[in-house]
Design a protein around this motif. Structure first.
Motif, PDB file in Angstrom:
ATOM      1  N   HIS A  81      10.597  48.201  13.816  1.00  0.00           N
ATOM      2  CA  HIS A  81       9.966  47.945  12.832  1.00  0.00           C
ATOM      3  C   HIS A  81      11.096  47.078  11.805  1.00  0.00           C
ATOM      4  O   HIS A  81      11.795  46.553  12.270  1.00  0.00           O
ATOM      5  CB  HIS A  81      10.806  49.661  12.810  1.00  0.00           C
ATOM      6  N   ASP A 110      19.502  46.264  14.248  1.00  0.00           N
ATOM      7  CA  ASP A 110      18.537  47.313  13.604  1.00  0.00           C
ATOM      8  C   ASP A 110      17.475  46.718  13.267  1.00  0.00           C
ATOM      9  O   ASP A 110      17.787  46.742  11.687  1.00  0.00           O
ATOM     10  CB  ASP A 110      19.489  48.232  13.518  1.00  0.00           C
ATOM     11  N   MET A 111      16.412  46.355  13.246  1.00  0.00           N
ATOM     12  CA  MET A 111      16.587  45.398  14.493  1.00  0.00           C
ATOM     13  C   MET A 111      15.673  44.149  14.468  1.00  0.00           C
ATOM     14  O   MET A 111      14.461  43.856  15.504  1.00  0.00           O
ATOM     15  CB  MET A 111      15.496  46.801  14.949  1.00  0.00           C
ATOM     16  N   GLU A 144      10.174  53.294   9.507  1.00  0.00           N
ATOM     17  CA  GLU A 144      11.162  53.588  10.352  1.00  0.00           C
ATOM     18  C   GLU A 144      11.868  54.208  10.584  1.00  0.00           C
ATOM     19  O   GLU A 144      12.368  55.518  10.481  1.00  0.00           O
ATOM     20  CB  GLU A 144      11.079  52.743  12.164  1.00  0.00           C
ATOM     21  N   GLU A 145      12.237  53.543   9.483  1.00  0.00           N
ATOM     22  CA  GLU A 145      13.864  54.563   9.420  1.00  0.00           C
ATOM     23  C   GLU A 145      13.910  56.145   7.918  1.00  0.00           C
ATOM     24  O   GLU A 145      14.649  55.909   8.038  1.00  0.00           O
ATOM     25  CB  GLU A 145      14.824  53.304   8.297  1.00  0.00           C
ATOM     26  N   GLU A 169      14.189  48.182  19.759  1.00  0.00           N
ATOM     27  CA  GLU A 169      15.141  48.508  19.446  1.00  0.00           C
ATOM     28  C   GLU A 169      16.422  47.970  19.360  1.00  0.00           C
ATOM     29  O   GLU A 169      16.181  47.374  21.192  1.00  0.00           O
ATOM     30  CB  GLU A 169      15.698  49.823  19.055  1.00  0.00           C
TER      31      GLU A 169
HETATM   32 ZN    ZN Z   1      16.027  50.444  14.781  1.00  0.00          ZN
END
Ligand code: ZN
Length: 376
Positions: A81, A110-111, A144-145, A169
């Protein structure tokens, strides 16, 4: 493969430079402009390496990328992501820096380290004229977050077409252990409607939404059972308007973590069935499970054993971790496909101010991913 490790170590500065470039392009999930700038950068880098890249345009979220590399009938899927939890401006407060062998910066662990690993794994394979075992398909998503609202379907669909999935990740703990189990994540919203009244003159005519919500918060936290890995956390609550009024409204945002699908179903059902305590108070609870729990399957166990054999000669011992944080790997695992998650950077502090990676581990992780793709 030793050859890949030597290559990655000789090119360690180049990998770090790519990572720095990406950290210096801020990409907060809800900042479409920022995420799109980063996705354009990554697109160029992948195309330079001969990848076929499609941009999946989004109206509000950043654009996703799908990239194909190599050939073969079978497909391995790589998940990365591009978004971070850091709003624009964070970089100014905490610029990229290296101190005592650790590299710092928003989103570095991240990431973005995982994306740098991926780009340079392809570069190493290409430079050494090696071949990947399968055709490689990447999904680089932008949300993604936020729970991957616009990319989830794409991930599920592509996972089903793949023999296995690698998720970049960060690794867990100081050795960068692979995340073989992840808790399921639920998100709920609790809304309480009461009735306003003067707190001094006629309090008996009011129904306090805040009092009702207090009962609900205790009931929700009561579902926590650390022994079996179930936690419920009310992370946000708000309500009321002024001190001397019985509060007519209150609401809360709730996070649920569970280790198994059965427990996810049980607790979700019980949360949604909560009822009001105070006569006349109205309670509305919405939400549910977002990411299903990722449980270790026999197929994942086999994939891990295979990965360990490949990692050994690189001097990497792949430990196994079970964690509470969620990732897109869970959507792939729920589709029944074996997944290795946590192949990205080694470091500490995801979503925290001290977020950093180990600079020395970066080329080793690049070599690890490249070796897994080559299959030796
Ligand atoms: Zn992540």
């Amino acid at each position: 493969m030793k050859e890949l490790l030597d290559y990655a170590q000789e090119h360690a500065d180049e990998i770090l430079q790519t990572l720095r470039d990406m950290v210096e392009i801020e990409s907060f999930s809800s900042d479409k402009g920022g995420v799109d700038t980063l996705s354009a950068y990554i697109r160029d880098r992948l195309e330079e390496l001969g990848a076929q890249v499609q941009t999946v345009s989004q109206d509000e979220a950043g654009d996703h990328l799908i990239a194909d590399w190599g050939d073969g009938d079978e497909q391995v899927l790589i998940l990365c992501h591009m978004d971070t939890v850091w709003p624009a401006g964070t970089l100014e407060e905490r610029p990229f820096r290296i101190e005592n062998g650790l590299a710092y910066g928003p989103g570095i662990l991240d990431m973005k380290a995982g994306i740098a690993n991926s780009i340079h794994a392809l570069k190493a394979i290409r430079s050494l004229e090696l071949k990947t075992q399968q055709r490689v398909r990447f999904i680089l998503n932008s949300d993604e977050e936020m729970g991957s609202p616009t990319s989830r379907q794409l991930i599920e669909q592509e996972a089903k077409r793949s023999s296995h999935v690698f998720c970049l990740e960060p690794g867990a703990g100081p050795t960068g252990a692979l995340k073989i189990g992840r808790k399921g994540v639920g998100m709920f919203q609790v809304k309480v409607t009461g009735r306003a009244a003067h707190a001094g003159n006629e309090p008996e005519k009011g129904i306090s939404a805040i009092e009702e919500l207090a009962h609900q918060v205790l009931a929700l936290h009561g579902f926590t059972n650390l022994e079996i890995g179930t936690t419920v956390n009310v992370g946000v609550m708000q309500g009321g308007a002024v001190r001397n009024q019985v509060a007519p409204n209150a609401e809360a945002m709730v996070d649920l973590r569970v280790a198994t699908a059965a427990e996810a179903e049980r607790v979700t059902r019980e949360i949604l069935a909560l009822t009001a305590n105070l006569p006349g108070a109205k309670l509305e609870i919405t939400g549910g499970l977002n990411r299903p729990p990722m449980e270790k399957t026999p197929a994942t166990g086999q994939l891990l054993e295979w990965a360990r054999k490949i990692a050994g000669p690189l001097g990497v011992e792949l430990e196994e971790a079970h964690v509470g944080g969620g990732s897109d790997a869970q959507f792939a695992a729920a589709a029944g496909i074996p997944v290795l998650d946590g192949l990205g950077g080694v470091g500490e502090g995801p979503h925290a101010d001290h977020e950093h990676i180990s600079v020395a581990a970066l080329p080793r992780r690049t070599a690890l991913l490249a070796s897994l793709l080559v299959g030796e």
